[in-house]
Design a protein around this motif. Structure first.
Motif, PDB file in Angstrom:
ATOM      1  N   UNK A  39      23.826  33.746  54.608  1.00 44.43           N
ATOM      2  CA  UNK A  39      23.108  34.525  55.491  1.00 44.43           C
ATOM      3  C   UNK A  39      21.735  34.714  55.103  1.00 44.43           C
ATOM      4  N   UNK A  40      21.439  34.382  53.797  1.00 46.49           N
ATOM      5  CA  UNK A  40      19.806  34.278  53.068  1.00 46.49           C
ATOM      6  C   UNK A  40      19.177  33.016  53.801  1.00 46.49           C
ATOM      7  N   UNK A  41      20.181  32.063  53.952  1.00 50.01           N
ATOM      8  CA  UNK A  41      19.632  30.853  54.434  1.00 50.01           C
ATOM      9  C   UNK A  41      19.489  30.788  56.173  1.00 50.01           C
ATOM     10  N   UNK A  42      20.059  32.074  56.672  1.00 51.14           N
ATOM     11  CA  UNK A  42      19.582  32.217  58.052  1.00 51.14           C
ATOM     12  C   UNK A  42      20.920  31.434  58.832  1.00 51.14           C
ATOM     13  N   UNK A  43      21.676  31.122  58.343  1.00 48.62           N
ATOM     14  CA  UNK A  43      22.993  30.265  58.774  1.00 48.62           C
ATOM     15  C   UNK A  43      24.033  31.514  59.071  1.00 48.62           C
ATOM     16  N   UNK A  44      23.804  32.023  60.247  1.00 45.35           N
ATOM     17  CA  UNK A  44      24.637  33.270  60.330  1.00 45.35           C
ATOM     18  C   UNK A  44      26.073  33.000  60.861  1.00 45.35           C
ATOM     19  N   UNK A  45      26.356  32.007  61.722  1.00 46.31           N
ATOM     20  CA  UNK A  45      27.461  31.674  62.065  1.00 46.31           C
ATOM     21  C   UNK A  45      28.293  31.306  60.856  1.00 46.31           C
ATOM     22  N   UNK A  46      27.938  30.783  59.934  1.00 45.35           N
ATOM     23  CA  UNK A  46      28.525  30.165  58.896  1.00 45.35           C
ATOM     24  C   UNK A  46      28.850  31.353  57.845  1.00 45.35           C
ATOM     25  N   UNK A  47      28.096  32.399  58.095  1.00 47.94           N
ATOM     26  CA  UNK A  47      27.947  33.493  57.166  1.00 47.94           C
ATOM     27  C   UNK A  47      29.422  34.342  57.845  1.00 47.94           C
ATOM     28  N   UNK A  48      29.218  34.670  59.102  1.00 48.24           N
ATOM     29  CA  UNK A  48      30.471  35.326  59.871  1.00 48.24           C
ATOM     30  C   UNK A  48      31.647  34.683  59.480  1.00 48.24           C
ATOM     31  N   UNK A  49      31.796  33.293  59.650  1.00 48.20           N
ATOM     32  CA  UNK A  49      33.126  32.524  59.309  1.00 48.20           C
ATOM     33  C   UNK A  49      33.370  33.153  57.807  1.00 48.20           C
ATOM     34  N   UNK A  50      32.645  32.989  56.846  1.00 49.93           N
ATOM     35  CA  UNK A  50      33.087  33.375  55.433  1.00 49.93           C
ATOM     36  C   UNK A  50      33.313  34.551  55.230  1.00 49.93           C
ATOM     37  N   UNK A  51      32.587  35.528  55.836  1.00 48.26           N
ATOM     38  CA  UNK A  51      32.877  37.035  55.693  1.00 48.26           C
ATOM     39  C   UNK A  51      34.266  37.080  56.263  1.00 48.26           C
ATOM     40  N   UNK A  52      34.688  36.596  57.402  1.00 49.99           N
ATOM     41  CA  UNK A  52      35.834  36.630  58.228  1.00 49.99           C
ATOM     42  C   UNK A  52      37.014  36.123  57.329  1.00 49.99           C
ATOM     43  N   UNK A  53      36.847  35.208  56.481  1.00 52.47           N
ATOM     44  CA  UNK A  53      37.887  34.491  55.738  1.00 52.47           C
ATOM     45  C   UNK A  53      37.987  35.590  54.319  1.00 52.47           C
ATOM     46  N   UNK A  54      37.061  36.268  54.129  1.00 53.35           N
ATOM     47  CA  UNK A  54      36.943  37.469  52.915  1.00 53.35           C
ATOM     48  C   UNK A  54      37.806  38.499  53.488  1.00 53.35           C
ATOM     49  N   UNK A  55      37.649  38.993  54.621  1.00 57.32           N
ATOM     50  CA  UNK A  55      38.330  40.090  55.179  1.00 57.32           C
ATOM     51  C   UNK A  55      39.763  39.694  55.200  1.00 57.32           C
ATOM     52  N   UNK A  56      40.079  38.645  55.772  1.00 58.20           N
ATOM     53  CA  UNK A  56      41.541  38.072  55.886  1.00 58.20           C
ATOM     54  C   UNK A  56      42.255  38.105  54.575  1.00 58.20           C
ATOM     55  N   UNK A  57      41.587  37.726  53.525  1.00 61.80           N
ATOM     56  CA  UNK A  57      42.291  37.903  51.928  1.00 61.80           C
ATOM     57  C   UNK A  57      42.305  39.273  51.596  1.00 61.80           C
ATOM     58  N   UNK A  58      41.169  40.219  52.064  1.00 64.93           N
ATOM     59  CA  UNK A  58      41.046  41.423  51.529  1.00 64.93           C
ATOM     60  C   UNK A  58      40.653  42.514  52.486  1.00 64.93           C
ATOM     61  N   UNK A  59      41.449  43.000  53.295  1.00 64.00           N
ATOM     62  CA  UNK A  59      41.055  43.521  54.455  1.00 64.00           C
ATOM     63  C   UNK A  59      40.607  44.931  54.175  1.00 64.00           C
ATOM     64  N   UNK A  60      40.673  45.494  53.267  1.00 61.28           N
ATOM     65  CA  UNK A  60      40.339  46.899  52.853  1.00 61.28           C
ATOM     66  C   UNK A  60      38.991  47.245  52.075  1.00 61.28           C
ATOM     67  N   UNK A  61      38.226  46.258  52.167  1.00 61.07           N
ATOM     68  CA  UNK A  61      36.951  46.317  51.566  1.00 61.07           C
ATOM     69  C   UNK A  61      35.809  46.596  52.655  1.00 61.07           C
ATOM     70  N   UNK A  62      35.222  47.953  52.784  1.00 57.37           N
ATOM     71  CA  UNK A  62      34.157  48.140  53.746  1.00 57.37           C
ATOM     72  C   UNK A  62      33.054  47.142  53.591  1.00 57.37           C
ATOM     73  N   UNK A  63      32.606  46.695  52.488  1.00 63.37           N
ATOM     74  CA  UNK A  63      31.328  46.150  52.349  1.00 63.37           C
ATOM     75  C   UNK A  63      31.482  44.686  53.226  1.00 63.37           C
ATOM     76  N   UNK A  64      32.535  44.133  53.046  1.00 63.13           N
ATOM     77  CA  UNK A  64      32.782  42.989  54.076  1.00 63.13           C
ATOM     78  C   UNK A  64      32.525  42.984  55.521  1.00 63.13           C
ATOM     79  N   UNK A  65      32.972  44.314  56.003  1.00 60.77           N
ATOM     80  CA  UNK A  65      32.796  44.433  57.315  1.00 60.77           C
ATOM     81  C   UNK A  65      31.519  44.919  57.497  1.00 60.77           C
ATOM     82  N   UNK A  66      30.745  45.387  56.505  1.00 63.22           N
ATOM     83  CA  UNK A  66      29.366  45.885  56.576  1.00 63.22           C
ATOM     84  C   UNK A  66      28.472  44.695  56.616  1.00 63.22           C
ATOM     85  N   UNK A  67      28.825  43.679  55.706  1.00 64.49           N
ATOM     86  CA  UNK A  67      28.114  42.670  55.752  1.00 64.49           C
ATOM     87  C   UNK A  67      28.232  41.862  57.011  1.00 64.49           C
TER      88      UNK A  67
END
Length: 490
Positions: free
Chosen positions: A33-61
């Motif tokens: 995200x900081x590197x402005x590679x937003x599609x890659x950021x979305x992909x990794x946030x999605x993987x984090x959500x898949x592993x831990x779907x109860x963290x509000x910050x992951x969805x917020x990010x």
């Protein structure tokens, strides 16, 4: 230790490992995200959500990453989920409010800003966003109230160009005998490149003349490409004037022998939108039958209020001219059909399999884009790789699969479609068995995406040829410099 205790300990360790892995993915996403590679950021946030779907910050990010890629519907959904998990997650209200603002849902956004204010009454940023949103809601309510009692007077009818004075110190290009010439257009481009303004009288003159030309056109325009000739299709420009000039340097200035179609989103985001639109409108007047322009989703009042165009026009000229642009944009054609075989629109196809070219021709386009229907989908829809249709991540329009494209082409006896609307690494993409082509002509979009721009050339055989190019330098004025303060973090 008993068997049950051991099992509980193992289970706890396993959960800890999963959460640790999710946190690592989130941290990697943050770096993207900081590197402005937003599609890659979305992909990794999605993987984090898949592993831990109860963290509000992951969805917020992921919500703010979706905002960066203009997927406003997905941003709202993620903010909803974050708040479902944690009602005290204040960033969720921020994210949701911003996404709803982008969708023109000002009243809904205001409720979220009011919630933020209750929690952070002394937060200067929160207070500024709340007050700005409230002002827009009040303004919209006022406009609606006065429109009930009277027909709003057109800016076109209020202008008196004859008595508009041109100051002695003005040394820029002039329109002689009320007619745009090639000499004027060349002088205009050089003048604008040197960061100077066209006199307001000539800017108004161009707008009024284009208004008259556009009103005569149908919603679907037919284009004929003769044998052994070249025709060029360009995608989004988004206020990147110096990259527009670069297109003309690479591919030649528009002329009767070198016709162009610009496929919407001429303005917003980039901070040279006034320069872009005056140049394009000037060429439309010079070559009305060989220079074509289609409406994009950013040729609308809501988008222009949010993403900078109105602010830029008001800064460089005045609020009256901003209103006039809105009236002119309402008459831009919605799409073009080349040699009766290639349909070109800004967004994409439809939620209804029965739509025909005749249906498009019947659309009343002299209005702000609606939230659904043919006009909305022409401006907002996107292709998807899987068959069928799905809800748009943008929150407006529809996502359509290769089968939808194939059915539409077959029903309307077309060869393929060209659309724009989406950033692509090379500036173009061939999807749906090369039947759905995307062209995007704003390289290094918003000075941050690192993409190339592209344009398409073809002859009467309609075989597309792609030219990609890099961004060129521009004066040190950042993108979104004139945008609403509500979009300060985007």
């Amino acid at each position: 230790m008993g068997d049950q205790q051991k099992a509980n300990k193992d289970s706890s360790q396993e959960i800890d490992e999963v959460q640790k892995k999710a946190e690592e993915l989130k941290n990697t996403a943050n770096e993207y995200f900081k590197a402005q590679k937003f599609d890659s950021a979305i992909d990794h946030y999605s993987q984090a959500i898949e592993l831990h779907p109860c963290c509000a910050a992951y969805y917020g990010n992921r919500s703010i990453a979706y905002l960066k890629t203009e997927c406003f519907g997905a941003a709202v959904c993620d903010a909803d989920k974050a708040l479902e998990l944690d009602r005290s997650y204040i960033k969720g209200y921020y994210r949701r409010a911003t996404a709803n603002m982008a969708l023109g849902k000002f009243k809904v956004a205001l409720k979220d800003y009011e919630t933020v204010m209750k929690v952070r009454a002394n937060d200067k940023d929160a207070k500024a966003k709340y007050q700005e949103c409230k002002k827009i809601v009040q303004m919209k309510a006022f406009e609606k109230a006065i429109s009930v009692d009277s027909n709003k007077c057109s800016v076109v009818d209020t202008l008196d160009l004859v008595n508009m004075i041109i100051e002695d110190e003005y040394e820029g290009p002039t329109i002689k005998d009320d007619k745009v010439t090639l000499e004027f257009m060349k002088a205009l481009i050089d003048h604008l490149k040197s960061e100077k303004k066209l006199h307001r009288k000539y800017a108004y003159m161009i707008l009024l003349q284009v208004f008259s030309v556009l009103k005569t056109l149908p919603s679907l325009c037919e284009i004929t490409v003769p044998e052994k000739s070249k025709f060029t299709v360009c995608g989004d420009i988004h206020g990147q004037f110096y990259d527009l000039v670069n297109i003309f340097e690479i591919n030649g200035l528009p002329s009767e022998q070198n016709p162009y179609l610009f496929n919407g989103d001429f303005v917003d985001r980039g901070s040279f939108s006034v320069e872009v639109i005056l140049t394009l409108f000037g060429f439309k007047l010079l070559y009305p039958n060989h220079f074509f322009m289609a409406r994009g989703n950013h040729e609308s009042e809501t988008m222009n209020q949010m993403y900078g165009f109105f602010g830029e026009v008001k800064s460089k000229y005045n609020a009256q001219m901003a209103e006039l642009f809105t009236e002119v944009y309402n008459w831009l054609p919605l799409c073009h059909c080349i040699n009766s075989k290639v349909l070109v629109m800004h967004g994409g196809l439809f939620s209804n399999d029965e739509v025909t070219l005749e249906d498009i021709k019947k659309v009343d386009r002299n209005r702000q884009p609606p939230d659904s229907g043919i006009m909305c989908e022409l401006l907002w829809s996107d292709p998807q790789p899987q068959k069928g249709r799905s809800q748009s991540k943008r929150g407006v329009g529809v996502q359509f699969g290769p089968d939808v494209t194939e059915n539409f082409l077959k029903k309307n006896d077309l060869k393929y479609i060209i659309r724009s609307h989406e950033v692509k690494p090379e500036g173009y993409e061939e999807a749906h068995n090369k039947k759905c082509i995307t062209v995007f002509s704003a390289p290094n979009y918003c000075d941050q995406m690192g993409n190339k721009g592209a344009f398409i050339t073809m002859s009467s055989d309609l075989e597309p040829k792609f030219t990609s190019y890099e961004a060129v330098p521009h004066p040190k004025i950042r993108p979104m410099a004139y945008a609403s303060s509500l979009f300060g973090f985007m």
